[in-house]
Design an enzyme around this catalytic site. Structure first.
Site, PDB file in Angstrom:
ATOM      1  N   HIS A   1      81.854  10.581  17.579  1.00 55.86           N
ATOM      2  CA  HIS A   1      83.326   9.794  16.624  1.00 55.86           C
ATOM      3  C   HIS A   1      83.608   8.336  18.499  1.00 55.86           C
ATOM      4  O   HIS A   1      82.703   8.034  19.375  1.00 55.86           O
ATOM      5  CB  HIS A   1      84.223  10.342  17.865  1.00 55.86           C
ATOM      6  CG  HIS A   1      86.131   9.796  17.519  1.00 55.86           C
ATOM      7  ND1 HIS A   1      86.470   8.842  18.164  1.00 55.86           N
ATOM      8  CD2 HIS A   1      86.875   9.929  16.693  1.00 55.86           C
ATOM      9  CE1 HIS A   1      87.674   7.935  18.183  1.00 55.86           C
ATOM     10  NE2 HIS A   1      87.947   8.680  16.649  1.00 55.86           N
TER      11      HIS A   1
ATOM     12  N   LYS B   1      92.808  13.878  19.303  1.00 59.11           N
ATOM     13  CA  LYS B   1      91.772  13.496  20.833  1.00 59.11           C
ATOM     14  C   LYS B   1      93.178  14.148  21.899  1.00 59.11           C
ATOM     15  O   LYS B   1      92.320  15.049  21.849  1.00 59.11           O
ATOM     16  CB  LYS B   1      92.174  11.786  21.377  1.00 59.11           C
ATOM     17  CG  LYS B   1      91.663  11.174  19.769  1.00 59.11           C
ATOM     18  CD  LYS B   1      92.264   9.791  20.070  1.00 59.11           C
ATOM     19  CE  LYS B   1      92.032   9.506  18.740  1.00 59.11           C
ATOM     20  NZ  LYS B   1      91.584   7.812  17.775  1.00 59.11           N
TER      21      LYS B   1
ATOM     22  N   SER C   1      93.615   4.432  12.066  1.00 62.34           N
ATOM     23  CA  SER C   1      95.419   4.042  11.687  1.00 62.34           C
ATOM     24  C   SER C   1      95.814   4.699   9.953  1.00 62.34           C
ATOM     25  O   SER C   1      97.149   3.755   9.205  1.00 62.34           O
ATOM     26  CB  SER C   1      95.454   1.909  12.101  1.00 62.34           C
ATOM     27  OG  SER C   1      95.471   1.926  12.836  1.00 62.34           O
TER      28      SER C   1
ATOM     29  N   GLU D   1      85.021   6.491  19.819  1.00 65.00           N
ATOM     30  CA  GLU D   1      86.082   6.669  21.324  1.00 65.00           C
ATOM     31  C   GLU D   1      84.254   7.813  22.659  1.00 65.00           C
ATOM     32  O   GLU D   1      84.514   7.730  23.813  1.00 65.00           O
ATOM     33  CB  GLU D   1      87.057   7.332  22.096  1.00 65.00           C
ATOM     34  CG  GLU D   1      87.394   6.716  21.949  1.00 65.00           C
ATOM     35  CD  GLU D   1      89.127   7.005  20.672  1.00 65.00           C
ATOM     36  OE1 GLU D   1      89.335   8.936  20.798  1.00 65.00           O
ATOM     37  OE2 GLU D   1      89.804   6.821  20.115  1.00 65.00           O
TER      38      GLU D   1
ATOM     39  N   GLY E   1      93.644   3.331  16.390  1.00 65.93           N
ATOM     40  CA  GLY E   1      94.589   3.300  17.063  1.00 65.93           C
ATOM     41  C   GLY E   1      95.672   1.586  17.016  1.00 65.93           C
ATOM     42  O   GLY E   1      95.879   1.196  17.940  1.00 65.93           O
TER      43      GLY E   1
ATOM     44  N   ASN F   1      93.125  14.192  14.268  1.00 61.27           N
ATOM     45  CA  ASN F   1      92.195  14.637  15.550  1.00 61.27           C
ATOM     46  C   ASN F   1      92.964  14.525  16.307  1.00 61.27           C
ATOM     47  O   ASN F   1      93.153  13.108  16.905  1.00 61.27           O
ATOM     48  CB  ASN F   1      90.826  13.274  15.665  1.00 61.27           C
ATOM     49  CG  ASN F   1      90.839  12.972  16.223  1.00 61.27           C
ATOM     50  OD1 ASN F   1      90.140  13.627  17.623  1.00 61.27           O
ATOM     51  ND2 ASN F   1      90.262  11.727  17.448  1.00 61.27           N
TER      52      ASN F   1
ATOM     53  N   GLU G   1      85.171   5.474  10.070  1.00 59.31           N
ATOM     54  CA  GLU G   1      86.119   4.813  11.229  1.00 59.31           C
ATOM     55  C   GLU G   1      85.981   3.242  11.505  1.00 59.31           C
ATOM     56  O   GLU G   1      85.105   3.176  12.332  1.00 59.31           O
ATOM     57  CB  GLU G   1      86.138   5.378  12.021  1.00 59.31           C
ATOM     58  CG  GLU G   1      86.947   6.903  12.082  1.00 59.31           C
ATOM     59  CD  GLU G   1      87.151   7.780  13.092  1.00 59.31           C
ATOM     60  OE1 GLU G   1      88.884   8.190  12.336  1.00 59.31           O
ATOM     61  OE2 GLU G   1      87.156   7.503  14.126  1.00 59.31           O
TER      62      GLU G   1
HETATM   63  P1  PGA Z   1      94.105   6.499  15.003  1.00 66.13           P
HETATM   64  O1  PGA Z   1      92.541   7.381  15.205  1.00 66.13           O
HETATM   65  O2  PGA Z   1      94.106   7.082  13.140  1.00 66.13           O
HETATM   66  O3  PGA Z   1      94.639   6.096  15.733  1.00 66.13           O
HETATM   67  O4  PGA Z   1      93.787   4.878  14.277  1.00 66.13           O
HETATM   68  C1  PGA Z   1      91.979   7.278  13.975  1.00 66.13           C
HETATM   69  C2  PGA Z   1      90.713   8.137  14.972  1.00 66.13           C
HETATM   70  O5  PGA Z   1      90.014   7.928  16.334  1.00 66.13           O
HETATM   71  O6  PGA Z   1      89.983   9.385  14.476  1.00 66.13           O
END
Ligand code: PGA
Length: 240
Positions: free
Chosen positions: A92, A8, A198, A94, A168, A6, A162
């Site tokens: 997601h 983003k 992560s 976010e 992140g 992903n 997640e």
């Molecule tokens: P990350 O993000 O691997 O940077 O923690 C995962 C995601 O948001 O899908």
């Protein structure tokens, strides 16, 4: 086993093309697992062009439930299909946190995308405070109910677990936490379940080795070819 990157809000069309060129050859003989990249809308076409005929699929990061209409800023599943997009992420954290996405709109988006022939990665996950207060299962069940009601166990539907506190942050769920939570989700709906939060080359093998972990949704570590390929290699070894 699916490893999805992903991106983003990263990588312009030209950056996406360059990056996908780097991925092609190293991932060309990977047949044991599925691999996907999820560029921003404007970079989908260049990723699709460079990855044509390769093992790497291209997914969008969202999709609207209507075929067309007065929905400024949205993109439909049919539009994505016409570009050659294989699937879409929906719900997601976010999107939920910053753009008002709900459990219901997530299920609507997933349903429309599946009906249009896309694959879907529908995301769920709890906040740190919810885990700390023992509410993880209640939250996940609340998030899963509209998906179960609207869709059920569709062959092109994948869930991504997640935990928001792991996205992140460099804080990963332990393999045991991931396994326990994935088993709970599978008890609600029996479809493949990706872990996200992560994921890095050095923790991927242990996470992917858990019986109920069927792949990963990777954010930060999917932006560099070396780390994304490293995660794909680790996943590949767990299925070999
Ligand atoms: P990350 O993000 O691997 O940077 O923690 C995962 C995601 O948001 O899908």
């Amino acid at each position: 086993m699916l490893i999805a990157g992903n991106w983003k809000l990263f990588k312009t069309p030209s950056q996406a093309a360059g990056f996908c060129r780097e991925l092609r050859q190293p991932l060309d003989d990977v047949s044991e697992i599925e691999i996907a990249v999820c560029p921003p809308y404007v970079s989908l076409t260049s990723a699709i062009e460079v990855l044509a005929g390769s093992k790497v699929a291209v997914y969008s990061q969202n999709v609207h439930w209507a075929e067309n209409g007065a929905f400024t800023g949205e993109v439909s599943a049919a539009m994505l299909r016409e570009l050659g997009v294989d699937g879409a992420i929906v719900g997601h954290s976010e999107r939920r946190q910053y753009f008002g996405e709900t459990d219901e709109t997530t299920a609507l988006r997933a349903k429309a995308a599946l009906e249009a022939g896309l694959k879907v990665i529908a995301c769920v996950g709890e906040l740190e405070a919810e885990r700390d207060s023992g509410e993880t299962e209640t939250v996940l069940e609340r998030q899963m109910i509209p998906i179960i009601k609207e869709i059920g166990a569709h062959e092109r539907l994948v869930i991504a677990y997640e935990p928001i506190w792991a996205i992140g942050t460099g804080k990963t769920a332990t393999p045991a936490q991931a396994q326990e939570t994935h088993a709970f989700i599978r008890g609600l709906l029996d479809v493949p379940i990706l872990y996200g939060g992560s994921v890095k080359p050095d923790n991927a093998a242990e996470l992917m080795g858990q019986p109920d972990v069927d792949g990963a949704l990777v954010g930060g570590a999917s932006l560099a070819a070396e780390s994304f390929i490293g995660i794909c290699e680790a996943a590949r070894q767990t299925v070999a």
